[in-house]
Design an enzyme around this catalytic site. Structure first.
Site, mmCIF file in Angstrom:
data_model
loop_
_atom_site.group_PDB
_atom_site.id
_atom_site.type_symbol
_atom_site.label_atom_id
_atom_site.label_comp_id
_atom_site.label_asym_id
_atom_site.label_seq_id
_atom_site.Cartn_x
_atom_site.Cartn_y
_atom_site.Cartn_z
ATOM 1 N N SER A 188 -28.291 64.385 -7.457
ATOM 2 C CA SER A 188 -28.469 63.898 -8.820
ATOM 3 C C SER A 188 -29.688 63.005 -9.018
ATOM 4 O O SER A 188 -30.144 62.845 -10.135
ATOM 5 C CB SER A 188 -27.207 63.178 -9.283
ATOM 6 O OG SER A 188 -26.846 62.181 -8.354
ATOM 7 N N HIS A 216 -23.925 69.105 -10.945
ATOM 8 C CA HIS A 216 -25.205 69.354 -11.632
ATOM 9 C C HIS A 216 -25.708 70.791 -11.431
ATOM 10 O O HIS A 216 -26.817 71.110 -11.850
ATOM 11 C CB HIS A 216 -26.271 68.366 -11.157
ATOM 12 C CG HIS A 216 -26.045 66.966 -11.639
ATOM 13 N ND1 HIS A 216 -26.380 66.554 -12.903
ATOM 14 C CD2 HIS A 216 -25.464 65.898 -11.041
ATOM 15 C CE1 HIS A 216 -26.057 65.272 -13.057
ATOM 16 N NE2 HIS A 216 -25.495 64.859 -11.936
ATOM 17 N N LYS A 248 -20.790 67.661 -17.473
ATOM 18 C CA LYS A 248 -22.244 67.850 -17.443
ATOM 19 C C LYS A 248 -22.590 69.034 -18.370
ATOM 20 O O LYS A 248 -22.412 68.900 -19.559
ATOM 21 C CB LYS A 248 -22.703 68.059 -16.001
ATOM 22 C CG LYS A 248 -22.194 66.952 -15.050
ATOM 23 C CD LYS A 248 -23.078 65.729 -14.969
ATOM 24 C CE LYS A 248 -22.370 64.460 -14.586
ATOM 25 N NZ LYS A 248 -22.019 64.284 -13.195
HETATM 26 C C1 LIG Z 1 -20.906 63.224 -12.615
HETATM 27 C C2 LIG Z 1 -20.543 63.518 -11.229
HETATM 28 C C3 LIG Z 1 -19.222 63.380 -10.776
HETATM 29 C C4 LIG Z 1 -18.141 62.800 -11.640
HETATM 30 O O1 LIG Z 1 -17.722 63.678 -12.623
HETATM 31 P P1 LIG Z 1 -16.893 63.125 -13.887
HETATM 32 O O2 LIG Z 1 -16.145 64.310 -14.336
HETATM 33 O O3 LIG Z 1 -17.898 62.648 -14.885
HETATM 34 O O4 LIG Z 1 -15.992 62.045 -13.381
HETATM 35 C C5 LIG Z 1 -18.937 63.753 -9.480
HETATM 36 N N1 LIG Z 1 -19.897 64.208 -8.652
HETATM 37 C C6 LIG Z 1 -21.177 64.344 -9.044
HETATM 38 C C7 LIG Z 1 -22.187 64.863 -8.084
HETATM 39 C C8 LIG Z 1 -21.548 63.996 -10.340
HETATM 40 O O5 LIG Z 1 -22.821 64.113 -10.717
#
Ligand SMILES: *Cc1c(COP(=O)(O)O)cnc(C)c1O
Length: 400
Positions: A188, A216, A248
């Protein structure tokens, strides 16, 4: 007599210690929808730091589905899944998701964070080993900490190191019962992609489980945006836990896993974050089903995202900016010192371009950056405006 202590003095002290080093979060309020052009604190801006890559958060089909579901099923599910919070909508979403991801089965959780924190400690326990990638997301780190398994970190995308760690694990006495290799799919902060094909190969040699967090990568990589498993032409006998989130590119909220029937039944019977936290609200579930419809029937969103990504990344690279290892719509512009990243972000904001600086401790001290997240609905004109601003400010700050 107990010692005289102030029970809550630390709350202020610890905050002030962060603020002194400029490491506290200053929140900016978005006053419009999460769209490429929106209003932040009274100012119209181009939004370049949202996870809503495809614009699905405001897609009319998703909004309509949410409204209809609210009318028909209400705004809350009323319970955890295991009591009375499993509605026909949840079952439909899981069937649709499994079909979309070409997996035997799927399971949804309230959030992605809760998948990682609730499932990892059930997959591995005392006598097992977790082999975790250096740059994994915080929710994976917390999930690993909740497990009593041994833990080894392997260097970022370093397959030689992973092979070495797995070889050493073979010599452990008594032999490990299970080995879990866990990695982010798309990283990320850097926007590079885990070499999942090579990870799978090494895992097969060592009888290890493979768990990928595709937060992502979904809606971005693979055929039609199916994600990293599709990107590498793998399947769910090779990638045992294909984890993701609807927060996302899908534009809603909710965590999920795809894999075998065995995995899904195990997960919902064992994850406390699934069993003890209420299920997703009906409007969210219906909107997410609509998101899968949109991905299946409107392939241009993913295509536009990549067109914009490739155009923009090349333009800023041609200007001499350092975009690091970026291979995806996450495009960092690495400038080095924290103060420079903050200056760059401030000056862009003055010009109506909103992108936050990413500094220590989120990245190494000398790797401060702004992180641009591309959006499918940005126009060529929007992108050229950003490129022009970057060029001028970049020269002014002696970044290029
Ligand atoms: C955003 C994210 C999460 C968490 O997801 P949510 O559903 O927003 O709690 C977990 N792992 C990664 C790599 C993320 O980017």
């Amino acid at each position: 007599m107990s010692v005289k202590r102030h029970p809550t003095k630390f709350l202020r002290e610890e905050y002030l210690a962060l603020a002194e080093q400029d490491l506290d979060w200053k929140l900016k309020t978005v006053e419009g929808p999460s769209k490429p052009i929106t209003v932040v604190e009274g100012k119209e801006v181009l939004l370049l730091c949202s996870n809503n890559y495809l614009g699905l958060a405001t897609h009319p089909k998703l909004i309509e589905a949410a409204i209809e579901a609210a009318k028909e099923y209400g705004v809350g599910s009323g319970a955890v899944r295991a009591i009375s919070g499993t509605m026909s909508l949840h079952m439909e979403l899981e069937r649709r998701l499994a079909r979309w991801k070409r997996a035997e089965a799927a399971l949804t959780y309230p959030t992605g964070f809760m998948v990682n924190s609730g499932l990892i400690p059930q997959l591995v326990d005392k006598g097992d080993l977790i082999v975790s990638e250096e740059l994994n997301h915080g929710s994976i780190i917390d999930g690993c900490r909740l497990s009593r398994a041994d833990r080894v970190i392997y260097r970022h995308t370093d397959m030689e190191h992973l092979a070495q760690v797995l070889d050493e694990a073979e010599r452990h006495k008594p032999p490990y019962r299970r080995i879990l290799i866990i990695t982010d799919g798309v990283f990320s902060m850097d926007g590079d992609i885990a070499p999942l094909d090579e990870i799978v190969k090494l895992a097969e040699e060592h009888g290890a489980m493979v768990y990928v967090d595709d937060a992502h990568g979904e809606g971005v990589l693979g055929e039609g945006g199916r994600g990293i498993v599709s990107h590498f032409h793998l399947n769910h006998d090779q990638v045992h836990v294909d984890m993701g989130t609807f927060s996302k590119a899908y534009g809603t909220v909710g965590g999920h896993i795809c894999g075998s029937e065995d995995l899904i039944r195990f997960a919902w019977n064992k994850s406390r974050t699934w069993l003890l936290s209420s299920s997703l609200p009906p409007p969210v579930v219906a909107a997410t089903i609509a998101a899968i419809d949109v991905l299946e029937t409107e392939p241009w969103h993913v295509r536009n995202l990549w067109k914009n990504t490739n155009y923009f990344r090349k333009a800023v690279q041609d200007l001499g900016f350092n975009t690091g290892r970026s291979q995806t719509p996450i495009i960092p512009i690495i400038v080095g010192e924290s103060s420079k990243a903050k200056k760059l972000s401030e000056k862009l904001y003055e010009r109506g371009i909103y992108v936050t600086p990413i500094v220590y401790p989120m990245v190494a001290r000398d790797q401060a950056r702004i992180r641009i997240q591309m959006h499918a609905q940005l126009t060529q004109e929007d992108l050229d405006r950003v490129i022009e601003a970057l060029e001028e400010i970049g020269r002014e700050l002696e970044i290029i």
